[in-house]
Write a protein that holds these residues in place. Sequence first.
Motif, PDB file in Angstrom:
ATOM      1  N   VAL A  39     -13.497 -78.066   0.306  1.00  0.00           N
ATOM      2  CA  VAL A  39     -14.872 -78.411  -0.371  1.00  0.00           C
ATOM      3  C   VAL A  39     -15.693 -79.457  -1.300  1.00  0.00           C
ATOM      4  O   VAL A  39     -16.644 -79.225  -2.451  1.00  0.00           O
ATOM      5  CB  VAL A  39     -13.477 -77.507  -1.819  1.00  0.00           C
ATOM      6  CG1 VAL A  39     -12.726 -76.666  -1.311  1.00  0.00           C
ATOM      7  CG2 VAL A  39     -12.616 -78.522  -2.581  1.00  0.00           C
ATOM      8  N   PHE A  76     -12.953 -68.951  -5.735  1.00  0.00           N
ATOM      9  CA  PHE A  76     -14.170 -69.996  -5.370  1.00  0.00           C
ATOM     10  C   PHE A  76     -14.813 -70.232  -6.281  1.00  0.00           C
ATOM     11  O   PHE A  76     -14.978 -68.574  -6.872  1.00  0.00           O
ATOM     12  CB  PHE A  76     -14.549 -69.847  -3.737  1.00  0.00           C
ATOM     13  CG  PHE A  76     -13.201 -70.868  -3.258  1.00  0.00           C
ATOM     14  CD1 PHE A  76     -13.076 -71.943  -2.547  1.00  0.00           C
ATOM     15  CD2 PHE A  76     -13.074 -69.768  -1.969  1.00  0.00           C
ATOM     16  CE1 PHE A  76     -11.889 -72.390  -1.507  1.00  0.00           C
ATOM     17  CE2 PHE A  76     -11.971 -70.341  -1.124  1.00  0.00           C
ATOM     18  CZ  PHE A  76     -11.762 -71.677  -0.857  1.00  0.00           C
ATOM     19  N   PHE A 126     -12.338 -74.791  -6.579  1.00  0.00           N
ATOM     20  CA  PHE A 126     -11.751 -73.803  -6.391  1.00  0.00           C
ATOM     21  C   PHE A 126     -10.625 -73.890  -7.924  1.00  0.00           C
ATOM     22  O   PHE A 126      -9.477 -74.672  -8.520  1.00  0.00           O
ATOM     23  CB  PHE A 126     -10.963 -74.101  -5.526  1.00  0.00           C
ATOM     24  CG  PHE A 126      -9.920 -74.841  -4.996  1.00  0.00           C
ATOM     25  CD1 PHE A 126      -9.141 -74.977  -4.974  1.00  0.00           C
ATOM     26  CD2 PHE A 126     -10.717 -75.708  -4.792  1.00  0.00           C
ATOM     27  CE1 PHE A 126      -7.740 -75.512  -5.223  1.00  0.00           C
ATOM     28  CE2 PHE A 126     -10.173 -76.722  -4.310  1.00  0.00           C
ATOM     29  CZ  PHE A 126      -8.348 -77.534  -4.471  1.00  0.00           C
ATOM     30  N   VAL A 138     -19.680 -70.502  -0.927  1.00  0.00           N
ATOM     31  CA  VAL A 138     -18.208 -70.055  -1.158  1.00  0.00           C
ATOM     32  C   VAL A 138     -18.476 -69.310   0.711  1.00  0.00           C
ATOM     33  O   VAL A 138     -17.451 -69.384   1.463  1.00  0.00           O
ATOM     34  CB  VAL A 138     -17.907 -68.883  -1.916  1.00  0.00           C
ATOM     35  CG1 VAL A 138     -16.844 -68.478  -1.416  1.00  0.00           C
ATOM     36  CG2 VAL A 138     -17.681 -69.664  -3.231  1.00  0.00           C
TER      37      VAL A 138
END
Length: 337
Positions: A283, A312, A290, A319
């Motif tokens: 991420v 997310f 998230f 995403v």
Amino acid sequence: MIELKQISKVYGSGNKKTTALSGLDLTIGKGEIFGIIGHSGAGKSTLIRCINLLERPSTGEVWINGVQMTRLGKKQLQKERRRIGMIFQHFNLLSSATVYDNIAFPLRLSGTPKSRIDEKVKELLALVGLEQHGSKYPAQLSGGQKQRVGIARALASEPDVLLCDEATSALDPQTTDSILKLLLDINKQFNLTIVLITHEMHVIQSICDQVAVIHQGGIVEQGPVANVFLKPQHPITRDFIQRESDQGESLQELTGTASGASQPVKITFLGDKTYESILSQTVRRTGVDFAILQGKISTIKTVPYGQLIVRFEGSDEAVQRTLEELAKQGLDVEVMN
């Protein structure tokens, strides 16, 4: 090792006919711990008793070590059964015999010399951790100790196969774990094929290599435990796993309180990946945030696994890129509806 071909078992006749097993096929490999799970009445006890022909199938073939058991005469069948040990939910010990004599019983039946019986019984008492209990009677033992006697007795004839008929159902959780560990040790030490029936997913998850789910007399799902446990396909399998998960809040309750419209995603980690920081590293690269809605870490036999349900937050493109990167790194990623 064990092959069941189109096994059916019907009780009664006419209007009182009941079908316990229907056209069932199953193959169990040498040295496997194979679990069979099902609800009460699904046919699992009938199935395991068909393996050693304590219940003779109405139709079909039972093969063990290349021998078709269903074609054997009475004398030949008795000989082959010595290669199949069995332990039971309620132990089935001789109450008027000592622990020593319970274990010695099958050896005496087979005409084993007395000196060898004494040697073998002492070996088995040590194996199951009951060296100091040989002179006791079953009534003097705990449930776990009784089952250890049952295991020792089943191993006395040095079988190739050990059948376990709900062997831990009458035991408390701590004792259950100790018996499962003993079975796992025996499997490793002797390369013994173990067939274990249960209605508890915890038992399957703890020691089994393969699992078959039985429902209404047929196998509805089977495969390696990790595959079946982490990605169940049949509603009955999902029900067993949901009961085992012990996660009080449903996914609908969790997502109903979350802000944003993005769908929850289930991420499954298996093996060493369970303890790696794959999600946080990913991420950071893709620029999404998230929120963890649910999660757990456990083991399947000796293999660690983890499951997270996350939501997310970011652009659709970011995403999607996150999901693709997680999948490329060997994680199982499932967008949940």
